[in-house]
Scaffold this motif. Sequence first.
Motif, PDB file in Angstrom:
ATOM      1  N   LEU A  44      -2.682  10.818  -1.203  1.00 12.46           N
ATOM      2  CA  LEU A  44      -2.669   9.689  -2.142  1.00 12.46           C
ATOM      3  C   LEU A  44      -2.862   8.407  -1.355  1.00 12.46           C
ATOM      4  CD1 LEU A  44      -1.858   8.451  -4.965  1.00 12.46           C
ATOM      5  CD2 LEU A  44       0.441   8.307  -4.029  1.00 12.46           C
ATOM      6  N   VAL A  45      -3.844   7.616  -1.742  1.00 10.41           N
ATOM      7  CA  VAL A  45      -3.984   6.277  -1.170  1.00 10.41           C
ATOM      8  C   VAL A  45      -4.013   5.304  -2.335  1.00 10.41           C
ATOM      9  CG1 VAL A  45      -5.223   6.901   0.943  1.00 10.41           C
ATOM     10  CG2 VAL A  45      -6.526   6.458  -1.130  1.00 10.41           C
ATOM     11  N   GLY A  46      -3.422   4.175  -2.136  1.00  8.32           N
ATOM     12  CA  GLY A  46      -3.472   3.208  -3.236  1.00  8.32           C
ATOM     13  C   GLY A  46      -2.686   1.966  -2.909  1.00  8.32           C
ATOM     14  N   MET A  47      -2.592   1.112  -3.895  1.00  6.17           N
ATOM     15  CA  MET A  47      -1.867  -0.141  -3.678  1.00  6.17           C
ATOM     16  C   MET A  47      -1.479  -0.755  -5.014  1.00  6.17           C
ATOM     17  SD  MET A  47      -5.060  -2.524  -2.512  1.00  6.17           S
ATOM     18  CE  MET A  47      -5.868  -1.243  -1.587  1.00  6.17           C
TER      19      MET A  47
ATOM     20  N   GLY B 116       6.391  15.056  -1.472  1.00  6.12           N
ATOM     21  CA  GLY B 116       7.548  14.376  -2.076  1.00  6.12           C
ATOM     22  C   GLY B 116       7.821  13.053  -1.374  1.00  6.12           C
ATOM     23  N   GLU B 117       7.389  12.957  -0.093  1.00 11.30           N
ATOM     24  CA  GLU B 117       7.601  11.696   0.633  1.00 11.30           C
ATOM     25  C   GLU B 117       6.476  10.714   0.310  1.00 11.30           C
ATOM     26  OE1 GLU B 117       9.957  13.237   4.610  1.00 11.30           O
ATOM     27  OE2 GLU B 117       7.776  13.022   4.749  1.00 11.30           O
TER      28      GLU B 117
ATOM     29  N   GLN C 151       0.832  -1.209   0.000  1.00 10.40           N
ATOM     30  CA  GLN C 151       0.000   0.000   0.000  1.00 10.40           C
ATOM     31  C   GLN C 151       0.863   1.253   0.000  1.00 10.40           C
ATOM     32  OE1 GLN C 151      -2.918  -0.825   3.262  1.00 10.40           O
ATOM     33  NE2 GLN C 151      -3.871   0.997   2.357  1.00 10.40           N
ATOM     34  N   THR C 152       0.306   2.323  -0.523  1.00  7.57           N
ATOM     35  CA  THR C 152       1.036   3.593  -0.535  1.00  7.57           C
ATOM     36  C   THR C 152       0.149   4.709   0.039  1.00  7.57           C
ATOM     37  OG1 THR C 152       0.304   3.813  -2.823  1.00  7.57           O
ATOM     38  CG2 THR C 152       2.571   3.122  -2.491  1.00  7.57           C
ATOM     39  N   TRP C 153       0.791   5.683   0.600  1.00  8.92           N
ATOM     40  CA  TRP C 153       0.087   6.859   1.146  1.00  8.92           C
ATOM     41  C   TRP C 153       1.040   8.042   1.068  1.00  8.92           C
ATOM     42  CZ3 TRP C 153      -0.243  10.974   4.358  1.00  8.92           C
ATOM     43  CH2 TRP C 153      -1.527  11.421   4.740  1.00  8.92           C
ATOM     44  N   ALA C 154       0.556   9.174   0.631  1.00  3.53           N
ATOM     45  CA  ALA C 154       1.424  10.358   0.525  1.00  3.53           C
ATOM     46  C   ALA C 154       0.589  11.625   0.610  1.00  3.53           C
ATOM     47  CB  ALA C 154       2.175  10.348  -0.803  1.00  3.53           C
ATOM     48  N   PRO C 155       1.188  12.690   1.118  1.00  4.36           N
ATOM     49  CA  PRO C 155       0.489  13.977   1.059  1.00  4.36           C
ATOM     50  C   PRO C 155       0.477  14.475  -0.381  1.00  4.36           C
ATOM     51  CG  PRO C 155       2.699  14.271   1.998  1.00  4.36           C
ATOM     52  CD  PRO C 155       2.523  12.800   1.754  1.00  4.36           C
ATOM     53  N   LEU C 156      -0.626  15.073  -0.790  1.00  2.00           N
ATOM     54  CA  LEU C 156      -0.715  15.736  -2.093  1.00  2.00           C
ATOM     55  C   LEU C 156      -1.227  17.134  -1.789  1.00  2.00           C
ATOM     56  CD1 LEU C 156      -2.526  12.914  -4.147  1.00  2.00           C
ATOM     57  CD2 LEU C 156      -0.086  13.445  -4.193  1.00  2.00           C
ATOM     58  N   VAL C 157      -0.841  18.105  -2.528  1.00  2.00           N
ATOM     59  CA  VAL C 157      -1.279  19.505  -2.346  1.00  2.00           C
ATOM     60  C   VAL C 157      -0.610  20.179  -1.131  1.00  2.00           C
ATOM     61  CG1 VAL C 157      -3.206  21.122  -2.088  1.00  2.00           C
ATOM     62  CG2 VAL C 157      -3.457  19.104  -3.544  1.00  2.00           C
TER      63      VAL C 157
END
Length: 282
Positions: free
Chosen positions: A242-245, A217-218, A155-161
């Motif tokens: 961002l959430v996803g996998m 960026g992280e 899974q992935t998670w990141a700040p956007l904006v």
Amino acid sequence: MGVPPRFSLDEREAWKEYFEDHGFVILKDAVSKDAIANLRCEIAGIIRAFLKKAHLAPTEGGDAVFSEGILSLEAVDHEFVAATYDTIFQTPAFMRLISDQRIEGVCRELLGAPLDHPLYGFTNRCRIDPPQDDRRTYGWHQEIFYTIPRGRFVQTWAPLVFDTTIQSGTIEVADGSHRERIAPQAWNDIPGRATQIIVDDAVVKKYLQFPVEMVLGELLFFSGSLFHRSGRNSSRKVRYSLVGMYHDVMHEPFMTPKLSFSYRGMSPKEYYNEHITNVSVA
Ligand SMILES: O=C(O)CCC(=O)C(=O)O
């Protein structure tokens, strides 16, 4: 634990080992600045488009559109925010961000998936979490029951904006909880809220829990078994994340889900009927 360490892409052995031990790892250079800048422009444009469709005045310049724009849309009809959400993940700018070969490479390493194992990006989305709105937040859960059954995935998670902070409700993790594999939990369908498949409190308490504040960026990569949850957005800004996998298609139990889209507003058949007169042939 204080603040979890950040790794750069070239520290491969170190981030792989950290992921094995903790069930998550943060890479500081996995999302390109360009990808974020482009996506920010697209998101602003999409919000402006829906403000126009909702007959609302455009927001002032700068970043106002990201928070005030969404809050104005929400005040008129949540469907405008839902449509914004459904638009963002289909934009080329979003697809470029989630398709970055560096992200794919890290997922392959973490999954132990060689190049002949295609990856399947699933439910990659840009979450939009307005302040004080808990309808779509999750309690402590594992992703395993929210995705393709028996899948092997990261899974992935990141700040956007904007960067994400404790105040804006950044994601929280339970360190090392991936070791539980399938923890005791309960499935709760709650009207008006996202389905809550919640890990038993006593099991969550075995692990150190903390919020993961992140800067643009992280990217956080985590195991499908790691306990994690949404924080509460008590800031004044909308949180975008961002959430996803990524699933390993070669993994034996993987089976592609069927996707279904339905139309907001006019359907293709209604459009057809509006323009085409059917003449039945005897
Ligand atoms: O971004 C959040 O609020 C948490 C997301 C989450 O828990 C998930 O995608 O499984």
